[in-house]
Enzyme design. Structure first.
Site, mmCIF file in Angstrom:
data_model
loop_
_atom_site.group_PDB
_atom_site.id
_atom_site.type_symbol
_atom_site.label_atom_id
_atom_site.label_comp_id
_atom_site.label_asym_id
_atom_site.label_seq_id
_atom_site.Cartn_x
_atom_site.Cartn_y
_atom_site.Cartn_z
ATOM 1 N N SER A 50 -5.423 -2.853 -0.232
ATOM 2 C CA SER A 50 -5.856 -1.429 -0.395
ATOM 3 C C SER A 50 -5.256 -0.955 -1.696
ATOM 4 O O SER A 50 -6.090 0.036 -2.129
ATOM 5 C CB SER A 50 -5.172 -0.828 0.637
ATOM 6 O OG SER A 50 -3.506 -1.078 0.786
ATOM 7 N N GLU A 51 -4.340 -1.615 -2.373
ATOM 8 C CA GLU A 51 -3.718 -0.768 -3.416
ATOM 9 C C GLU A 51 -3.138 -1.923 -4.349
ATOM 10 O O GLU A 51 -2.515 -3.009 -3.738
ATOM 11 C CB GLU A 51 -2.547 0.070 -3.370
ATOM 12 C CG GLU A 51 -3.002 1.270 -2.370
ATOM 13 C CD GLU A 51 -3.721 2.104 -3.014
ATOM 14 O OE1 GLU A 51 -3.865 2.251 -4.185
ATOM 15 O OE2 GLU A 51 -4.440 2.962 -2.056
ATOM 16 N N THR A 52 -3.383 -1.684 -5.547
ATOM 17 C CA THR A 52 -2.788 -2.694 -6.708
ATOM 18 C C THR A 52 -2.030 -1.814 -7.822
ATOM 19 O O THR A 52 -2.660 -0.758 -8.119
ATOM 20 C CB THR A 52 -3.784 -3.446 -7.376
ATOM 21 O OG1 THR A 52 -4.688 -4.185 -6.549
ATOM 22 C CG2 THR A 52 -3.255 -4.357 -8.565
#
Length: 195
Positions: A50-52
Site C-alpha cells: 500500500s505505501e512506500t
C-alpha cells in the site's frame, strides 16, 4: 537514475508480530543520493504494497529532520500514517538517530515522531531499545507516538454523498462529513457495525 544500493526495510506497522499489521516499505536515501519521482514511483510499484516511504536527511544534529514522501504503487500521496510510523521505527531501530524526537518535512507539513518509554502495551510498536538499559540491566521497551496536523472537517452536502449505505452493505451510518480541503468523506458508522 539511481545506481547505488539503497537501505530499505518492509516494516509491519501497528503490531509487534511479523507478517501482521499494516506493511510499509521504507527506503533511506543516503546524503547525496539523487533520484527522481519516476524512480520512486517505480520502486513503490516494485514493492507493490500500500505505501512506500522515502527518507532523505534534511537536518542533522540533536533534533534531526528528514524529508519524507509516500508513494502507492500508482501515485504519490500527501499523507500516510502507517508509513510514517514505519519510517520512525526504521530510523530508531536501526540506530540512524540517537534522540527521542524526529521531525519529518512532508507535503502535509512538519510531522513528529516521539519515542515514549514505559508503556506496557501499545497498538503501535513495542521495541527493545538497544541504547537504553534500565538499572537492572534489562533493555527498555518503547513505543512511538506520532503528531499529525488536524484537518478541518465540514458538513457534507447530501447531494455530494455517494451511496454509502450500499457501499457498506446496507449498514446504518450516524454521520458523514467532508475533509475541508478535499473531496474525501469521513463516514461514522453505527458502533455495532462489523466491517
Amino acid at each position: 537514475m539511481a545506481t547505488r544500493a539503497v537501505r530499505y526495510a518492509v516494516i509491519d506497522a501497528f503490531t509487534d508480530t511479523a507478517f501482521k499489521g499494516n506493511p510499509a516499505a521504507v527506503c533511506f536515501l543516503e546524503d547525496g543520493y539523487q533520484v527522481d519521482d519516476e524512480w520512486m514511483q517505480s520502486v513503490a510499484k516494485e514493492f507493490n504494497i500500500s505505501e512506500t516511504a522515502f527518507l532523505t536527511r534534511a537536518v542533522s544534529g540533536d533534533n534531526p529532520r528528514f524529508n519524507l514522501r509516500w508513494f502507492t504503487p500508482v501515485d504519490e500521496v500527501d499523507l500516510c500514517g502507517h508509513a510514517t510510523l514505519a519510517a520512525a521505527h526504521f530510523l530508531l531501530s536501526y540506530g540512524l538517530v540517537k534522540c527521542d524526537v524526529i521531525e519529518f518535512a512532508t507535503k502535509s507539513g512538519i510531522l513528529t515522531a516521539t519515542k515514549v518509554y514505559g508503556i506496557k502495551q501499545s497498538t503501535l510498536f513495542n521495541v527493545k531499545d538497544e541504547n537504553f538499559i534500565k538499572s537492572n540491566g534489562e533493555k527498555e521497551s518503547f513505543s512511538i507516538e506520532l503528531n499529525f496536523p488536524v484537518c478541518k472537517v465540514v458538513e457534507s452536502d447530501p447531494g455530494e454523498i455517494p451511496s454509502i449505505p450500499e457501499t457498506l452493505n446496507g449498514a446504518s451510518v450516524i454521520n458523514v462529513t467532508k475533509r475541508g480541503s478535499s473531496d474525501d468523506h469521513i463516514v461514522l458508522p453505527c458502533p455495532s457495525l462489523k466491517l
